[in-house]
Enzyme design. Structure first.
Site, short mmCIF file in Angstrom:
data_model
loop_
_atom_site.label_atom_id
_atom_site.label_comp_id
_atom_site.label_asym_id
_atom_site.label_seq_id
_atom_site.Cartn_x
_atom_site.Cartn_y
_atom_site.Cartn_z
N ASP A 1 0.77 -0.83 0.00
CA ASP A 1 0.06 -0.11 0.01
C ASP A 1 1.04 0.90 -0.16
O ASP A 1 2.28 1.38 -0.41
CB ASP A 1 -0.67 0.23 0.99
CG ASP A 1 -0.53 0.50 2.20
OD1 ASP A 1 1.16 0.44 2.60
OD2 ASP A 1 -0.77 0.31 3.55
N ASP A 47 -4.05 -6.40 9.33
CA ASP A 47 -2.73 -6.55 9.37
C ASP A 47 -2.49 -5.69 10.91
O ASP A 47 -3.03 -4.39 11.39
CB ASP A 47 -2.08 -5.72 8.58
CG ASP A 47 -2.55 -3.69 8.33
OD1 ASP A 47 -3.84 -3.66 7.75
OD2 ASP A 47 -2.07 -3.71 8.90
#
Ligand SMILES: [Zn+2]
Length: 684
Positions: free
Chosen positions: A363, A518
């Site tokens: 990301d 996460d």
């Protein structure tokens, strides 16, 4: 009315669970533009307000609240905390460490700042729904309420306040008792004035747990509180165990907001199971150079000779036979951290750098550019970046909607920009020759905006969506958002939660369609938490024994030497004794008491001096806290019953708080435990 609805108003304390060097200051709170960025920097220290403060007043007050809840139910009592930084906040509000107190402000500054924080209005609103309110506030905190407030005569207020602060309690229509405290009371109750308000509240709670109608009596006639204070204390053992883990069951009566965010399991929401349940749930760990020296010598505390920390150090998944996660998340900001690192990754690809053959998600790391009006990347360059480095999943470019960036005018702009980027991302991905799976991010500010975004993203053709901006959102709020999203999910939709890894909410999250998340909090608590450094499968957590190296003088040792509290030779000797004692204890040569004596002899000298002076009370408190923590650890010897590679190899060294090679390995162990607990949730 059988039981009055009780509110406890207590103040923030200077002592906090985390002492980071760059904690928030008054200047940060004054600057709305800077605050979220600064909070983001401290994100790893974030925790609910009721767990942040470790001052005596707070701890005793919360023990009292715990007792009331134990005997009357969780709904019986609510708590709000008057924080000189955040204002009046509910106990489950997530906050980061800060250094602001009303105690040291001049009177007019208190009034001024309290007005900015809107404390008077917030207090008036907060007490309206309660029958009986206990106020445990120091002088300037009481002043910050700027009483009187609008309140009806059906309320009862009980103030525990010092003699000098009683003047701030003015003209209240409610039935009011002011129980004044001074050194006379401190002596009489044999408890320091600083925490006395909390201590007496707890004592009252002990009586209530024996005689539950006392609350009703105090509500009707507040003088009863004074009579209870005259009684001898109840002899009552506090529960020393962590709260029992409740496995999720359907429960319509449980009021979400009153669950403890950290420990209680959230009930499975009363909605059908999400259609993507069969996709399972995966745990990703964020990559942040979490490596150790494979040849570190724990006996001599020396590194491998001629080692290149960059190339030779190893990750957790190179130690364990199987990784303790299903995937790794790498943010672009982390890749770009240094030139050397970036070049290496560009040359070798992301899998080689992380030395991980499983799935890697990429990301952009939106916290890194939260203040920019637009993200500093184009969709074309990000698509190429994911492809060239060999990511398995690539996340579209998003912009966070938190803090001042959630104001109207700004939030809509960021919301639309995030959606526009997602649209462009998947169109270009489709048109080009890319091999990674695209993930569309949704940002939002409430259930409605998030669910609309997810609906749009699925409509664009994504089968993997991610929710951003929720890392510090309480679980019950996330559940509300997921409930709004769930109707739009298809059997093929995968859904990722960024930065949210909470065992107790995981069954509820999965039920509502979350398929991955996460988190690095288990790893990092090994060295960032003040007590919960070593985790176990049962959920019980232990402190690690602090034996800082004198040679590599950390902050603590340095201050102690500067203040002349001890000399280097003495400290060095005590340090060596401590390390030796731990090993001899482990091999059965020393008893628990002998070992504790040796550990505490060093530990005792390490109370951090302030302005060159050690506060004897603080020192005694720290010593008794550490004694209790270490005794528990050495009695239970949890490292002996852990079958993970690290505990097997290191033995007792894994519970010594000392340097990267022990601390990060302990973090790897915690991740092992976290993953095992996570996996167990869905076994049956
Ligand atoms: Zn272990």
């Amino acid at each position: 009315m059988c039981q009055p609805h009780v509110l406890v108003v207590t103040s923030c304390t200077g002592q906090k669970r985390f002492k980071s060097e760059n904690q928030l200051t008054l200047e940060d709170f004054k600057d709305n533009a800077r605050l979220p960025q600064r909070e983001a920097e401290l994100a790893e220290f974030a925790c609910p307000a009721n767990q942040m403060y470790t001052g005596q007043q707070h701890l005793r007050a919360m023990e009292g609240v715990g007792l009331l809840r134990q005997s009357l139910g969780r709904e019986a009592v609510d708590v709000v905390i008057l924080s000189a930084g955040y204002g009046l906040i509910p106990e489950d509000r997530t906050i980061v460490p800060y250094q602001v107190t009303f105690n040291r402000m001049k009177g007019d500054k208190v009034d001024e700042w309290a007005a900015v924080l809107g404390i008077h209005q917030a207090f008036e609103r907060a007490i309206a729904d309660y029958d009986l309110v206990f106020l445990l506030l120091g002088k300037n905190y009481l002043r910050s309420l700027s009483l009187p407030v609008e309140i009806s005569s059906t309320h009862t207020l009980v103030f525990l306040a010092s003699k000098t602060s009683a003047k701030y309690i003015r003209e209240l229509a409610a039935k009011t008792l002011v129980f004044t405290l001074s050194n006379v009371e401190a002596k009489r109750y044999r408890y320091g004035l600083v925490g006395l308000k909390g201590f007496l509240f707890k004592r009252f709670a002990q009586w209530v747990s024996q005689e539950t109608q006392l609350l009703q009596k105090v509500y009707q006639e507040p003088e009863v509180f004074r009579q209870v204070m005259e009684r001898e204390p109840v002899q009552l053992e506090l529960p020393l165990e962590l709260p029992k883990i409740r496995y999720s069951v359907k429960s319509v009566n449980t009021r979400k907001k009153r669950l403890s965010e950290k420990t209680d399991f959230f009930p499975i929401p009363d909605l059908p199971q999400a259609p993507n349940w069969h996709l399972g749930m995966q745990y990703f760990i964020p990559e942040w150079d979490d490596r150790v020296d494979p040849g570190y010598n724990f006996q001599t505390d020396t590194f491998t000779a001629y080692r290149d920390a960059y190339l030779d150090d190893i990750y957790s998944h190179q130690i364990y036979n199987l990784p303790n996660y299903d995937g790794v998340l790498v943010s672009k900001v982390v890749v770009d951290k240094s030139k050397k690192k970036k070049e290496f990754i560009q040359r070798n690809g992301i899998h080689d750098f992380v030395r991980f053959s499983g799935k890697i998600m990429g990301d952009c790391g939106a916290f890194g550019y939260i203040k920019e009006s637009e993200p500093p990347y184009t969709t074309d360059e990000i698509l190429d970046y994911y492809e060239q480095l060999g990511f398995n999943y690539g996340v579209s470019i998003d912009h966070l909607i938190v803090g001042p960036f959630a104001q109207s005018g700004v939030k809509e702009k960021r919301y639309n920009l995030t959606l526009k980027n997602a649209e462009e991302f998947i169109q270009k991905h489709r048109a080009g020759n890319y091999h990674f799976t695209p993930i569309g991010v949704a940002q939002g500010w409430n259930p409605d905006s998030y669910s609309k975004a997810v609906k749009d993203i699925i409509g664009m053709g994504y089968d993997y969506v991610a929710l951003g901006g929720l890392a510090r959102t309480p679980s019950h709020k996330i559940i509300e958002i997921l409930e709004a999203i769930s109707p739009y999910l298809t059997p093929n939709t995968r859904m990722h939660l960024f930065g949210v890894g909470r065992i107790n909410a995981t069954p509820a999250f999965r039920h509502l369609g979350v398929t991955s998340f996460d988190s690095a909090s288990a790893l990092r608590s090994a060295w960032l938490d003040s007590a919960a450094n070593y985790h176990t499968i049962s959920g019980k957590q232990y402190a690690a024994v602090r034996i800082p190296p004198v040679e590599r003088s950390g902050l603590r040792v340095k201050r102690v030497l500067e203040a002349g509290i001890s000399d280097r030779e003495t400290l060095k000797r005590l340090e060596e004794n401590s390390l030796k004692a731990m090993r001899e204890f482990d091999s059965g040569k020393l008893t628990l008491e002998e070992t504790l004596d040796i550990l505490l002899a060093y530990d005792e000298l390490l109370e951090l001096p302030r302005d060159g002076q050690v506060n004897p009370e603080a020192k005694a408190r720290r010593l008794s806290k550490h004694e209790k923590m270490y005794r528990e650890l050495l009695t239970d010897k949890p490292w002996k019953s852990c079958d993970c590679q690290i505990c097997q190899d290191l033995g007792i060294d894994v519970v010594i708080f000392r340097g990267n090679d022990r601390n990060r390995r302990r973090g790897f162990h915690n991740t092992f435990v976290f993953y095992k607990r996570f996996k167990r949730l869905f076994k049956d």
